[in-house]
Design a protein around this motif. Structure first.
Motif, short mmCIF file in Angstrom:
data_model
loop_
_atom_site.label_atom_id
_atom_site.label_comp_id
_atom_site.label_asym_id
_atom_site.label_seq_id
_atom_site.Cartn_x
_atom_site.Cartn_y
_atom_site.Cartn_z
N LYS A 177 0.83 -1.21 0.00
CA LYS A 177 0.00 0.00 0.00
C LYS A 177 0.87 1.26 0.00
O LYS A 177 0.55 2.24 -0.68
N GLU A 178 1.97 1.22 0.75
CA GLU A 178 2.89 2.36 0.74
C GLU A 178 3.55 2.51 -0.63
O GLU A 178 3.74 3.62 -1.13
N ALA A 179 3.90 1.39 -1.23
CA ALA A 179 4.54 1.43 -2.54
C ALA A 179 3.61 2.05 -3.59
O ALA A 179 4.05 2.81 -4.45
N VAL A 180 2.32 1.73 -3.51
CA VAL A 180 1.36 2.29 -4.45
C VAL A 180 1.24 3.80 -4.28
O VAL A 180 1.20 4.56 -5.25
N LYS A 181 1.22 4.27 -3.03
CA LYS A 181 1.15 5.72 -2.79
C LYS A 181 2.37 6.42 -3.36
O LYS A 181 2.27 7.49 -3.97
N ARG A 182 3.53 5.82 -3.19
CA ARG A 182 4.75 6.42 -3.75
C ARG A 182 4.75 6.37 -5.28
O ARG A 182 5.29 7.26 -5.94
N TYR A 183 4.15 5.34 -5.83
CA TYR A 183 4.02 5.25 -7.29
C TYR A 183 3.22 6.45 -7.82
O TYR A 183 3.58 7.04 -8.84
N TYR A 184 2.13 6.79 -7.13
CA TYR A 184 1.32 7.92 -7.58
C TYR A 184 2.12 9.23 -7.52
O TYR A 184 1.96 10.10 -8.38
N LEU A 185 2.98 9.37 -6.52
CA LEU A 185 3.82 10.56 -6.45
C LEU A 185 4.81 10.58 -7.60
O LEU A 185 5.11 11.64 -8.15
N GLU A 226 8.31 15.10 -5.05
CA GLU A 226 9.31 14.66 -4.09
C GLU A 226 8.64 14.03 -2.88
O GLU A 226 7.66 14.53 -2.36
N ASP A 227 9.20 12.94 -2.41
CA ASP A 227 8.71 12.29 -1.19
C ASP A 227 9.39 12.94 0.01
O ASP A 227 10.61 12.95 0.11
#
Length: 460
Positions: A234-242, A248-249
């Motif tokens: 789920k975290e990886a998907v959120k970062r994918y959208y960014l 920038e994260d």
């Protein structure tokens, strides 16, 4: 150390894959014959490392050209890494592209035997399973026809049926489940869940972020041939959208309580919302273990669950209304803010997610940096008894697109959004069995209770 290796299905250490690109076939020939210094270097994978445990569902995600399919082909043994180490512990079955391994002139029956043989299964073993394979593929009389006559759905159904019935330890899937109707996809994921319980390992490459969130335990996010994140799916998907927004994260607490220039955000008093609800007890979830993924333009700074009177509450009866209050610090000028929450059950399944795109509400526009948004979202908890984690987030969209969102495709609306911040595992609530009022009214079978009616006509 040896026990760790025994529990590991796939180990990738510093894997890289490079190609030579040539402008013309002549330059390619000159390079191979005479070792001329010609052509340009292209790196498909650059120093990628990860491990996949036995029995794990593992996703590989990223934008087009990030190296996802290249990695899967290396794991399958189709490509050889330029450098690095790959260890695969067990028999691998790969479903890498539509109809891969099929001879178009041969029948479905013949291709089952050929495909199984490629995967290391004997003819006698295949004969024992061929009826199961055909039943799962559900291609009827076409089993005796050349596969060149098959539709794309029939291709993938047959290929998937073979791959899951050859008793492989590791199953590699590259976008294959995007083909086929919803009933077949449900059957596939049901079978994949069974394989997970049997201890099989599944590695999935997909552009379907919902599939990765719901099915995969962990995920590897690739971008421009490099690994940028390895962790919770789920975290990886959120970062994918960014990444899709090329933003920038930034850590959750990087600007906590302050604007980017270091000055304090203006303080605000508790709001009274249009429905008359107001916060009576300022008790919020402890966010120290929460994970925020942000592009720096906003942050979710407070989240809490409350009752209808505005008092903090952590346990609710089935069918009760939960008032989720959260505050967002806006750190850069944005357009129209979208805010929403997600509820996830104990098995990691998202059971509810909604934001302003689905709810008609008066929203501010042209929100300035330094503004604090106070948000209230109500959810009727017609849910299965259990604990649920809460995720809160915000995005922004232009007013013009927001006004016509109901007449646009979801992909178009999503492309017009900019995701600002998501706070994962912000808190949790418990849903208890209803004891008061009319308990029977809240009984249902499954994860949630959906509104609807039943009508019966009697005919004698």
């Amino acid at each position: 150390m040896s026990s760790d290796l025994e529990e590991t299905a796939v180990l990738a250490k510093h894997v890289s894959k490079a190609y030579k690109l040539f402008d013309t076939p002549g330059k390619r020939l000159a390079y191979h014959l005479f070792h001329c210094r010609t052509g340009s270097d292209f790196t498909a994978l650059d120093d990628v490392s990860f491990t996949v445990k036995k029995g794990e569902a593992f996703g590989i995600i990223g934008r087009n050209g990030s190296g996802k399919s290249t990695m899967l082909q290396i794991l399958a043994g189709i490509l050889k890494a330029t450098s690095g180490e790959i260890k695969v512990n067990g028999r691998v079955a790969a479903l890498l592209e539509l109809g891969s391994g099929f001879d178009p002139e041969s029948t479905g029956y013949e291709n089952i035997y050929m495909n199984a043989a490629i995967l290391g299964v004997s003819k006698s073993q295949t004969a024992q399973k061929i009826e199961q394979i055909l039943k799962f593929a559900d291609i009827g009389d076409f089993a005796r026809q050349p596969v060149k006559l098959y539709s794309s759905g029939m291709y993938v159904r047959l290929a998937f049926a073979v791959a899951i019935h050859v008793d492989a330890d590791i199953l590699l899937i590259d976008e294959a489940l995007a083909v086929g109707d919803v009933f077949f996809r449900q059957k596939c994921y049901q079978r994949l869940e069974e394989l997970k319980k049997e201890g099989k390992t599944i590695i999935l490459v997909s552009h379907g972020m919902n599939e990765v969130e719901q099915f995969c335990d962990r995920a590897l996010l690739l971008d421009q041939s490099k690994a940028v994140m390895l962790g919770d799916s789920k975290e990886a998907v959120k970062r994918y959208y960014l990444l899709e927004q090329q933003t920038e994260d930034i850590p959750a607490d990087a600007f906590a309580g302050k604007q980017k220039d270091g000055t304090d955000l203006p303080k605000t008093n508790a709001a009274q919302f249009q429905n008359g609800w107001s916060l009576k007890e300022a008790v919020f979830f402890d966010l120290s273990n929460a994970k925020e993924i942000s592009n720096g333009k906003a942050a979710v700074v407070k989240v809490g669950a409350f009752d209808e009177h505005g008092y903090a509450k952590s346990s609710f009866e089935q069918g009760e209304m939960c008032y989720l209050y959260y505050e967002i610090e806006v750190r850069a000028d944005i357009g129209l803010p979208l805010t929403g929450i997600v509820l996830t059950n104990q098995k990691g399944i998202i059971v509810h997610g909604k934001d302003n795109l689905q709810i008609y509400a008066e929203l501010p526009d042209h929100v300035k940096a330094g503004t604090r948004l106070r948000c209230l979202q109500t959810v009727k908890l017609d849910l299965q008894v259990g604990e649920y984690t809460i995720e809160a987030g915000c995005a922004t969209i232009q007013r013009e697109l927001y006004e016509v969102r109901m007449y646009r495709q979801q992909e178009e609306v999503n492309a017009g959004m900019e995701r600002l911040a998501t706070l994962i595992r912000a808190g949790r609530i418990a849903v208890l069995e209803k004891k008061t009022g009319m308990p029977m009214k809240n009984m249902f079978h499954g994860i949630c209770g959906l509104e609807g009616d039943i009508f019966i006509c009697e005919e004698s």
